[in-house]
Motif scaffolding. Structure first.
Motif, PDB file in Angstrom:
ATOM      1  N   ASN A 223      45.164  36.282  22.904  1.00 17.68           N
ATOM      2  CA  ASN A 223      46.505  35.742  22.669  1.00 17.68           C
ATOM      3  C   ASN A 223      47.512  36.888  22.653  1.00 17.68           C
ATOM      4  N   ARG A 224      48.654  36.687  23.275  1.00 19.23           N
ATOM      5  CA  ARG A 224      49.714  37.690  23.316  1.00 19.23           C
ATOM      6  C   ARG A 224      50.337  37.828  21.938  1.00 19.23           C
ATOM      7  N   ILE A 225      50.496  39.088  21.487  1.00 16.96           N
ATOM      8  CA  ILE A 225      51.177  39.377  20.223  1.00 16.96           C
ATOM      9  C   ILE A 225      52.484  40.079  20.570  1.00 16.96           C
ATOM     10  N   ARG A 226      53.585  39.495  20.179  1.00 16.53           N
ATOM     11  CA  ARG A 226      54.886  40.032  20.585  1.00 16.53           C
ATOM     12  C   ARG A 226      55.684  40.629  19.435  1.00 16.53           C
ATOM     13  N   GLN A 227      55.124  40.660  18.243  1.00 15.69           N
ATOM     14  CA  GLN A 227      55.845  41.257  17.122  1.00 15.69           C
ATOM     15  C   GLN A 227      55.975  42.771  17.321  1.00 15.69           C
ATOM     16  N   GLU A 228      57.142  43.310  17.016  1.00 15.79           N
ATOM     17  CA  GLU A 228      57.382  44.734  17.160  1.00 15.79           C
ATOM     18  C   GLU A 228      56.450  45.503  16.226  1.00 15.79           C
ATOM     19  N   GLY A 229      55.811  46.527  16.741  1.00 14.23           N
ATOM     20  CA  GLY A 229      54.920  47.352  15.930  1.00 14.23           C
ATOM     21  C   GLY A 229      53.498  46.859  15.855  1.00 14.23           C
ATOM     22  N   ALA A 230      53.201  45.720  16.504  1.00 14.63           N
ATOM     23  CA  ALA A 230      51.840  45.167  16.448  1.00 14.63           C
ATOM     24  C   ALA A 230      50.882  46.064  17.215  1.00 14.63           C
ATOM     25  N   LYS A 231      49.600  46.009  16.815  1.00 14.43           N
ATOM     26  CA  LYS A 231      48.550  46.787  17.453  1.00 14.43           C
ATOM     27  C   LYS A 231      47.628  45.869  18.246  1.00 14.43           C
TER      28      LYS A 231
ATOM     29  N   THR B 130      58.292  57.957  24.151  1.00 14.76           N
ATOM     30  CA  THR B 130      57.941  56.640  24.656  1.00 14.76           C
ATOM     31  C   THR B 130      57.591  55.739  23.489  1.00 14.76           C
ATOM     32  N   ARG B 131      57.642  54.442  23.693  1.00 12.62           N
ATOM     33  CA  ARG B 131      57.444  53.526  22.573  1.00 12.62           C
ATOM     34  C   ARG B 131      55.997  53.544  22.111  1.00 12.62           C
ATOM     35  N   GLU B 132      55.822  53.305  20.822  1.00  9.32           N
ATOM     36  CA  GLU B 132      54.510  53.426  20.205  1.00  9.32           C
ATOM     37  C   GLU B 132      53.482  52.503  20.861  1.00  9.32           C
ATOM     38  N   ALA B 133      53.916  51.326  21.307  1.00  8.95           N
ATOM     39  CA  ALA B 133      52.972  50.333  21.822  1.00  8.95           C
ATOM     40  C   ALA B 133      52.239  50.823  23.062  1.00  8.95           C
TER      41      ALA B 133
END
Length: 900
Positions: free
Chosen positions: A677-685, A536-539
């Motif tokens: 605030n929504r963070i949409r960058q791939e790999g963000a925590k 499953t994806r890291e997020a």
């Protein structure tokens, strides 16, 4: 032309003020319906090919014979009893016998006339003929099952035990026989009767009869449309009417239906979902998994936020492009989740089809008329019928991409037709009605026939609905349909039951499944690799900490701390009563009313829509820090499934483990910063700190007794009666102090639902657990009793037939009553909802019968008299109860809902 007796019988009649011929001759209506069937069963169409394949006959053979049967669908209208319904039409018609009462429907009368009279007469005539071909002479006896299908064209199989002498004169029998003879001569000239003598065909017909019954219903509906089939009251040779009128009008009627659009091949995930930058592992699986050439079952199990819906839609488009389906029906657990999915899918479904097509998207549930998005799409559809374009001033490609949803008005006028749309979204109930003995179930089953059936939250249903779902999977597999099932948490026994049901429909033995199974997991069968472990994806990989709270005072203290820190909170309560009380307690504790909202099932529809939209706005994917800051939502189970919500703090009443996992899926669901605030960058925590699920629960001590949940948690025990599973859930979570997804998911589920886990339940709790288990067995028995006996074929004995409104798709502890709220204004009762359309429907709330009983007793006599008057004026209100309230009465409020 020598005038035949059957020209003296009417089949359709107009009201007095309609223009044109006042009636349509019965033989013409019979040919109209047969002509529609001729178009529907064109041998080159997938429907006819599939049915013929199941019957092991040629498509041309099936078309010719079934169209002949359709011509006989209204034999019951040759009854004097039926003809007596209109004695004012013409002196040219047969004279009615006023002593004959029309006490049985014409569909049953027609079947019984065939059984009792016509079959024997036709047998005698064939035996007296010069033919030496045994098939030509013996085929009428094989017609019984086929005529049972077509005479059941009003959505219920015909009765089989009526005495025809009570309804037919000798002249009626002669007229009907003449029509049968001429129909045989016309439709079955040079016909190969030999397949009818094959006993195996009779056996194969039983499972196929359900779809053929749907064809009969649809053919009769379309063949009764006066817009195309204008009434004719003058005798004309059947052959002439067939070629010059019936076939041409049937072609027009079919041509006016929405065309089956051409399917697009799946290209890239970005084409289908532009917002996805990187596919999740489950979505990668959906893109690459090899498909087979037969109906297939997929079960996708993954954590919340892993992209299950998108993966399922990718598989759907691939199955469609593979020639295994023409469309899709998505079944969801509630109307709220269906509404949300309808909006979501309206931006995607056009991509399933080629540019320039107008695929229809339909919302199918009991209150869909109250969805503004759906109503807007119907308006677009009506404009498209009138104007030719459904978004004027744009080129065709722009129209396709811009329209939120195209909904054909013909499909929109009945939920019974809704499953015929190219793409449907609705509650699972609408699909389950296809396997219950409810009127027009065959039309629903036919509509599902060439569709992928996608069931979300498949774990969310009780034993009764699970049993019905298994029957639906069996029926759908049998008619060549593929299925995709989605779940975050699925017990092994349930997974095995679903696979076994699908294979039963295929007529094959189900494969063995691994135990314990990995998680996340994709199950695909029939396939080379049936089970595949999925990353499953890291997020969405995370550890959720568990903190038990002893009482409601501790919960309120925790909420006040969160609000002071500017965090948004959700407290999921197990009962409406406790949710209302907690809302009031928080107000009393100093939480401002503009920071607090309540969401449960006992709001009038107009208020529920407002609350649902506000909930999505304040806590959904696109919610802003301004919306979220210090906001508190007190909710019941209405928010635990399918709604895309995200809270900084989650508090839950104790519930079974799968529901706790679901609720935890709404805790820090999206990646956000400290402000929200929504963070949409791939790999963000996620920057909001550790996710903590606060569990309101008593201490799961080893020596727990039968009063473990009482009195403080009595509501929880009333809703979730398997007290042993609740104890196991609390024990697991408190002992662990945390759980990690997806690593711990399978252990958590099996740690509560497996047979080994049940052995750990304290002896004192076993009695309550056994009662809950017994109740589940009773629910399964009720499902076995209610569900159609599909192996018997389309026949009256296959179920206890009734109207769909009285056919339960769900079992509840207590009957619910639909109650329309009314306000007293200037001595009149007005709908509570101030709306231009559907005001009374928007004023409706569903109440448990005991709540309604208490409220009803409080209605003053003068208002009871006004209710009687109102129901006389508003016929639609005959089916609901009316609850009037005057200013100052605290029976209902827009913030609390129904309070009684």
């Amino acid at each position: 032309m020598t005038e035949k007796m059957y020209y003296k019988y009417w089949g359709k009649a107009k009201s007095d003020n309609d223009s044109g011929a006042s009636y349509h001759l019965l033989p013409y209506h019979c040919l109209d319906v047969a002509a529609v069937g001729w178009q529907l069963l064109a041998p080159d169409k997938p429907l006819c090919k599939q049915l013929a394949k199941q019957l092991k006959v040629e498509p041309e053979w099936l078309r010719q014979f079934f169209v002949f049967c359709l011509a006989l669908h209204d034999l019951g209208k040759f009854s004097q009893a039926f003809q007596s319904l209109r004695q004012d039409l013409s002196v040219d018609l047969v004279k009615a016998n006023p002593r004959m009462s029309y006490s049985e429907r014409h569909d049953s009368l027609g079947f019984c006339l065939w059984q009792e009279i016509l079959q024997t007469k036709l047998d005698e005539q064939l035996l007296a003929s010069d033919s030496t071909d045994s098939a030509v002479n013996a085929w009428p006896i094989q017609l019984k099952s086929w005529l049972e299908i077509v005479t059941g064209h009003h959505g219920v199989p015909p009765k089989t035990n009526l005495r025809t002498r009570n309804f037919f004169e000798v002249v009626d029998e002669q007229a009907a026989m003449a029509f049968v003879q001429d129909s045989v001569e016309f439709f079955l000239a040079d016909f190969d009767f030999q397949p009818l003598l094959d006993k195996a065909l009779k056996k194969r017909l039983k499972p196929v009869s359900w779809q053929l019954a749907g064809v009969a219903v649809l053919a009769d509906w379309l063949g009764s449309n006066q817009e195309y089939f204008i009434y004719y009251d003058k005798p004309k040779e059947l052959k002439t009417y067939w070629h010059e009128i019936a076939l041409e009008k049937a072609k027009e009627a079919i041509g006016a239906l929405p065309k089956i659009p051409d399917v697009n091949a799946f290209q890239t995930i970005e084409k289908l979902f532009p917002f996805i930058q990187q596919p999740t592992p489950l979505q990668e699986y959906a893109i690459k998994e090899p498909l087979t050439e037969q109906p297939q079952l997929f079960i996708l199990e993954d954590v919340t936020g892993a992209g299950k819906t998108e993966a399922a839609l990718i598989l759907t488009q691939r199955l469609m492009a593979h020639g295994l389906a023409d469309g899709l029906y998505i079944a969801l657990p509630t109307m709220a989740t269906a509404n949300a999915m309808y909006k979501r899918l309206s931006n995607v479904y056009h991509q399933f089809y080629q540019s320039g097509s107008k695929p229809s998207l339909i919302l199918a549930h009991g209150a869909r008329e109250l969805s503004q998005v759906f109503q807007d799409s119907v308006v677009l559809a009506k404009q498209s019928i009138t104007d030719g374009d459904y978004l004027s001033g744009q080129n065709e490609e722009d129209q396709e991409l811009s329209a939120t949803a195209y909904c054909n008005a013909w499909l929109a006028d009945s939920r019974k037709k809704a499953l015929l749309a190219d793409v449907g979204v609705g509650t699972l109930d609408q699909a389950l009605l296809a396997v219950l003995p409810a009127r027009h179930q065959s039309l629903r089953l036919l509509g599902l026939g060439r569709k992928v059936l996608l069931v979300d939250e498949v774990h969310a249903y009780d034993s009764y609905m699970q049993k019905l779902l298994n029957a639906l999977l069996e029926a759908h597999a049998r008619q060549g349909g593929s299925v995709i099932l989605l779940s975050a948490t699925l017990p092994q026994t349930m997974r095995e039951g679903l696979v076994n049901a699908f294979y039963k429909g295929l007529g094959q033995n189900a494969p063995a499944l691994s135990y314990p199974a990995p998680y996340p997991l994709a199950t695909h069968t029939p396939a080379t690799a049936i089970e595949q472990s999925i990353d499953t994806r890291e997020a969405v990989k995370r550890t959720v900490n568990i903190q038990r709270l002893n009482n409601e005072e501790e919960v309120i203290a925790q909420i006040k701390l969160a609000v002071a820190a500017g965090r948004c909170v959700c407290w999921i309560r197990n009962t409406v009563k406790s949710a209302r009380q907690s809302y009031q307690d928080l107000l009393d504790a100093g939480i401002a009313s503009n920071q607090l909202s309540l969401f449960h099932s006992r709001f009038a529809m107009i208020d529920r829509q407002v609350i649902e939209n506000r909930t999505l706005e304040y806590f959904g994917d696109n919610s802003t820090p301004e919306h979220r800051k210090g906001q508190v939502l007190i909710a019941t189970q209405v928010v635990e499934q399918s709604l895309d919500l995200d809270f900084d703090v989650m508090i839950s009443d104790l519930a079974p483990i799968d529901l706790i996992i679901q609720r935890a899926g709404r805790l820090m669901r999206h990646i956000r910063d400290m402000q929200g605030n929504r963070i949409r960058q791939e790999g963000a925590k996620d920057l909001r700190g550790r996710p903590i699920l606060y569990l309101l629960s008593p201490d799961p001590i080893e020596g727990a007794d039968i009063n473990w949940l009482k009195p403080d948690y009595a509501g929880t025990q009333a809703v979730y009666q398997h007290i042993g599973q609740l104890w196991l859930t609390a024990k697991l979570l408190v002992r662990r102090g945390q759980f990690t997804m997806p690593d711990d998911a399978r252990d958590l589920i099996e740690g509560v639902y497996s047979f080994d886990a049940e052995e750990k339940i304290p002896d004192a709790l076993l009695d309550g657990s056994i009662q809950a288990t017994s109740k589940a067995m009773v629910q399964k028995s009720m499902a076995d009793l209610n569900v159609l006996k599909l192996n018997k074929g389309y026949t009256r004995s296959s179920g206890d037939w009734d109207e769909e409104t009285r056919m339960p798709t769900r079992l509840t502890e207590e009957e619910t009553i639909s109650v329309a709220l009314a306000i007293v204004e200037n001595g009149q009762l007005k709908p509570y909802a101030q709306a231009e359309t559907y005001a009374w429907a928007l004023s409706t709330v569903k109440l448990p019968s005991h709540e309604w009983g208490k409220a009803q007793q409080q209605i003053p006599d003068n208002l009871k008299a006004m209710i009687v008057t109102l129901k006389a004026e508003q016929k639609a209100l005959c089916w609901v109860e009316i609850l009037p309230f005057e200013e100052g009465q605290v029976i209902y409020s827009s913030s609390l809902g129904f309070v009684g």
